[in-house]
Structures are given as C-alpha cells and as structure tokens.
Design an enzyme around this catalytic site. Structure first.
Site, mmCIF file in Angstrom:
data_model
loop_
_atom_site.group_PDB
_atom_site.id
_atom_site.type_symbol
_atom_site.label_atom_id
_atom_site.label_comp_id
_atom_site.label_asym_id
_atom_site.label_seq_id
_atom_site.Cartn_x
_atom_site.Cartn_y
_atom_site.Cartn_z
ATOM 1 N N LYS A 1 32.511 -9.968 14.465
ATOM 2 C CA LYS A 1 32.295 -11.305 13.914
ATOM 3 C C LYS A 1 33.124 -11.617 12.678
ATOM 4 O O LYS A 1 33.218 -10.798 11.770
ATOM 5 C CB LYS A 1 30.825 -11.455 13.534
ATOM 6 C CG LYS A 1 29.893 -11.477 14.710
ATOM 7 C CD LYS A 1 28.469 -11.561 14.210
ATOM 8 C CE LYS A 1 27.496 -11.718 15.354
ATOM 9 N NZ LYS A 1 26.116 -11.613 14.843
ATOM 10 N N ARG B 1 28.693 14.830 8.990
ATOM 11 C CA ARG B 1 28.090 14.567 7.677
ATOM 12 C C ARG B 1 27.732 15.848 6.940
ATOM 13 O O ARG B 1 27.792 15.892 5.713
ATOM 14 C CB ARG B 1 26.860 13.683 7.843
ATOM 15 C CG ARG B 1 27.290 12.272 8.197
ATOM 16 C CD ARG B 1 26.149 11.315 8.167
ATOM 17 N NE ARG B 1 26.675 9.963 8.169
ATOM 18 C CZ ARG B 1 26.073 8.923 8.728
ATOM 19 N NH1 ARG B 1 24.921 9.092 9.352
ATOM 20 N NH2 ARG B 1 26.610 7.735 8.666
ATOM 21 N N GLY C 1 28.169 0.416 6.484
ATOM 22 C CA GLY C 1 27.857 -0.722 5.618
ATOM 23 C C GLY C 1 28.368 -0.533 4.197
ATOM 24 O O GLY C 1 28.861 -1.473 3.569
ATOM 25 N N GLY D 1 32.667 2.864 9.818
ATOM 26 C CA GLY D 1 32.020 2.248 10.976
ATOM 27 C C GLY D 1 32.729 2.511 12.290
ATOM 28 O O GLY D 1 33.181 3.621 12.564
HETATM 29 P P1 AMP Z 1 32.055 -4.395 13.689
HETATM 30 O O1 AMP Z 1 30.775 -3.655 13.469
HETATM 31 O O2 AMP Z 1 32.043 -5.789 13.208
HETATM 32 O O3 AMP Z 1 33.267 -3.614 13.225
HETATM 33 O O4 AMP Z 1 32.191 -4.551 15.249
HETATM 34 C C1 AMP Z 1 32.337 -3.479 16.112
HETATM 35 C C2 AMP Z 1 31.953 -3.935 17.476
HETATM 36 O O5 AMP Z 1 32.756 -5.032 17.838
HETATM 37 C C3 AMP Z 1 32.181 -2.883 18.527
HETATM 38 O O6 AMP Z 1 30.937 -2.476 19.042
HETATM 39 C C4 AMP Z 1 33.021 -3.589 19.576
HETATM 40 O O7 AMP Z 1 32.556 -3.351 20.884
HETATM 41 C C5 AMP Z 1 32.833 -5.041 19.227
HETATM 42 N N1 AMP Z 1 33.957 -5.858 19.724
HETATM 43 C C6 AMP Z 1 35.257 -5.675 19.478
HETATM 44 N N2 AMP Z 1 35.991 -6.560 20.179
HETATM 45 C C7 AMP Z 1 35.130 -7.315 20.889
HETATM 46 C C8 AMP Z 1 35.281 -8.374 21.810
HETATM 47 N N3 AMP Z 1 36.484 -8.840 22.143
HETATM 48 N N4 AMP Z 1 34.161 -8.921 22.345
HETATM 49 C C9 AMP Z 1 32.949 -8.430 22.008
HETATM 50 N N5 AMP Z 1 32.739 -7.437 21.139
HETATM 51 C C10 AMP Z 1 33.816 -6.872 20.590
#
Ligand code: AMP
Length: 400
Positions: free
Chosen positions: A198, A36, A380, A357
């Site tokens: 999610k 950063r 975010g 992210g």
């Molecule tokens: P996001 O912030 O939505 O981009 O999610 C990132 C997080 O999703 C990371 O910490 C990953 O460990 C988690 N992630 C990715 N694939 C899986 C999975 N199959 N099961 C659980 N967590 C997951």
C-alpha cells in the site's frame, strides 16, 4: 545524537539485563527459524567475555498478559544454549522474589533467560511497577531488541528509567548505523527501491526518502496507485484510489527535487489468484502503455521494468530496499522481486541495506541474503525508523 553502547560501559562483575528479541517462529514447540537467536549472540558473548552475567528478557508471541505455556521461552533457552555452546539457565518468571533470588545465585560468565515478559499485563502497558521489578534483576540495562524498539513497553522503554546505565547492544547499534547514519548521509548515487502492498503504509517513507535519494524505483501493488494517478487503468489490481492525490504530490515533489522517480513500464498480470493455495490462473501482461484491463490483476513488475531497475541499481553507491516488487510468496509472481534482489546483490561496490519485513524474506528466499551489506531485523520498527520517527526503545537509552 549517538547513543551509548555496550562498548561504553564496564561489565566486569555486573549483572546485565539484556532485552533481546527472541520472538521466534515456533511450530509444534520447534523453532523454525533461529535468525533472531543468532542476532543476539554478539551482545550476549560480549557481556560474558567481559566478566558480566547475561540476564535475558524477551517476549514471544501475544499471550496478552496471561501465563500461557504455548508461549513459554523454555524451548528458546535450549536453542540458545546450543548456539552459545554453554548452559543457559531458564528462569520460569521475569519478576518478583523468586526471579530475583534465582538471578542473585548466578555466577559471572553465566547466561539466564527469564520467562516471557508478556505473561505480565503491565508489559505492553509500560507499567512502571513492572519496569521497576525488571530493573531489580541487574546492574545495567542493554537493549538489543530492535524489532520491538518501536513499542514503549516495560521491558523496552520503561526499565531504562530505573536501571542505568541504559545502553544499546550491538544489534541496535548496527541498525542505527545502517538505517540511520548510512541512509542519512548516503553516498551518491543513492537508489531506493520501494514496494509492498500500500501507498498509504509507505507514504511517510516515500516523502522522507525524496529528500535524500537520487533515484526511487517503485514496485509492488503500490505502483498501481501511481499508475492511476498517471491516468492508466489497473484492472482488478490492488490500488488505493483515495491516495491518488498523495501519489501525485509525491511525483511532483520528486520533479521539484530532481529525484528520478521510476514506475513500472510493464507488469505481470493474472486473471485469478488463490493465495491460500499459492496458485494463479492464466498469466498475462499489461499492454504497451502499461494499462491493465478489467478482469486482470497486476502481481509483479514485468521483465522490461526489472531490467531498467537493475541498470539503475548497477550504478548505485548506496541502496535501500523496502518492500517486494510483487506477490513474491507465490512462485509465479516472484520473478520481479528475485531479479531485483539479484541486482542488489550483484552490486558489491554499493552499501546495500534491506530495510526489514517482507523485502528481507524476498532477498533471503532468492538466495542473496549473504550478499548484501545489511539486513534489518525489524519489520514495523524498521519502517518507523526510516520514516524518521523516534523509537521509544532507542529514545530511552542514554546519549554518549
Ligand atoms: P508491505 O508489508 O507493505 O511491504 O507489503 C508486502 C506484501 O505486499 C507482500 O505480502 C506482497 O505479497 C504484497 N504485494 C506486493 N505486490 C503486490 C501486488 N501487486 N498485489 C498485491 N499484493 C502485493
């Protein structure tokens, strides 16, 4: 509409208040990653080269409106001085008479870093009185803190009402160019890779990108909600049964729009996982039809999926990646994310954009950070921008 930038204003003899994002990771007072700080250098250097004075405002951590030495920016001033190769004056306040006096004594070409803006309660409340006080520190306002641009705070948004010209720094300018223009009018084939935890977090992004992409590749735990929507079993995988209808609607829209919407054909599974210790139990795979039995959890895309996705990426002209393909933090679950990062890096004919992210961490961890066109500095903020939301820290800046 394009925002005015640092190149549109006269900086000679001007005191430029620059909102930077120096929210760096600290361990025992030591900065563990200075990305950063490096990201803010072009803007700071430009100001001083043009004969201006750089007065930097930033937050660090979450001191919640209280003065807390643990979150002091003093160590960052030292690290910045090393990177710049010139002294950085640390001013232990960001508002009030003493701060204004210290700033008034700075000569052209010098750089000062003010203490953590979040030591004031009004920062996160976007208090106009605090914003006015920040405005008193200089003659022009430059926002270069993309990572905080999705928050309407006194130093990101409020200040722009009281200090004009209010323009974008180089970092925000390139974020707007890549996450904005280059994905808005992307050269085809435009392949989007979406992963992460999610569906519910990413549905707005999916919906918006369905209007722009030629192909969408789904990975991460998000894929399991889509698998449920397709009548498959997902065992103990992280999935959101409440969002099955949302997933179905996205697939229907893809069909209507002629977007190639790809889901994993195979998965890496484990029968137990301990995130704290970064370990897994036995490793398995989904069956031929992509079903995962009870007692097993999907943790990554499988090798067949990685190869299919890599083939799509090889022919792309524009690539946008947001979210990892699996629990890449654990080595045994990282192969899919790393293979996709490699496929993105290999296609040097495409404009490749890593949309912030965890996908940024995955691409860097895989060793391909320097082989992609653009890495977004926001988490975010990047997601909200890709969703098409207006970012208050950008909206507050003047139009060209
Ligand atoms: P996001 O912030 O939505 O981009 O999610 C990132 C997080 O999703 C990371 O910490 C990953 O460990 C988690 N992630 C990715 N694939 C899986 C999975 N199959 N099961 C659980 N967590 C997951």
């Amino acid at each position: 509409m394009a925002k005015k930038t640092i190149e549109d204003i006269d900086l000679k003899g001007k005191k430029a208040v620059i909102r930077v994002d120096f929210n760096v990771p600290l361990q025992g007072g030591k900065i563990t990653d200075n990305t950063r700080i490096l990201g803010a250098l072009p803007t700071i250097k430009h100001v001083i080269e043009q004969g201006g004075t750089a007065i930097l405002l930033s937050h660090l951590g979450r001191p919640k409106g209280q003065v807390n030495p643990k979150f002091s920016l003093a160590p960052v001033a030292k690290a910045l001085a090393d990177e710049l190769g010139q002294p950085v004056v640390f001013i232990p306040e960001s508002r009030g008479e003493a701060a204004e006096k210290a700033v008034s004594e700075l000569s052209a070409g010098s750089v000062a870093l003010m203490e953590n803006v979040r030591f004031h309660e009004g920062e996160e409340k976007n208090d106009p009185e605090l914003a006015k006080d920040f405005a008193k520190l200089g003659d022009v306002f430059i926002n270069d803190a993309f990572g905080t641009a999705h928050r309407a705070h006194a130093s990101t948004a409020g200040i722009a009402s009281f200090l004009k010209p209010a323009v974008a720094g180089f970092l925000i300018q390139s974020e707007l160019e890549y996450l904005g223009e280059k994905t808005e009018s992307a050269e085809s084939p435009f392949v989007v890779i979406l992963g992460g935890a999610k569906v519910s977090d990413k549905i707005t992004v999916i919906d918006r990108l369905l209007d722009k992409a030629d192909t969408i590749l789904i990975g991460g735990a998000m894929a399991y909600t889509f698998a449920l929507a397709n009548g498959k079993t997902v065992g103990d995988s992280l999935a959101e049964p409440k969002f099955i209808e949302t997933a179905k609607a996205a697939m229907k829209k893809a069909k209507e729009k002629g977007v190639k919407f790809m889901l994993p054909v195979d998965n890496v599974t484990v029968d137990s996982l301990d995130f704290d210790n970064m370990s897994v139990g036995n490793i398995g795979a989904s069956d031929e039809s992509g079903n995962i039995p009870d007692g097993w959890e999907g943790v990554d895309i499988g090798p067949k999926t990685a190869a299919l996705y890599a083939a799509e990426l090889a022919g792309a002209k524009t690539i946008l990646m947001n979210g990892p393909m699996g629990i890449f933090e654990i080595e045994a679950c990282a192969k899919g994310s790393f293979a996709i990062a490699e496929a993105v890096a290999k296609n040097q004919d495409a404009i490749s954009i890593i949309g912030g992210g965890d996908s940024v961490k995955a691409v860097k961890q895989a060793g391909f950070g320097d082989q992609v066109s653009f890495i977004s500095t926001g988490g975010g903020a990047s997601l909200e921008f890709l969703e098409g939301k207006s970012l208050p820290g950008v909206a507050a800046l003047e139009e060209k």
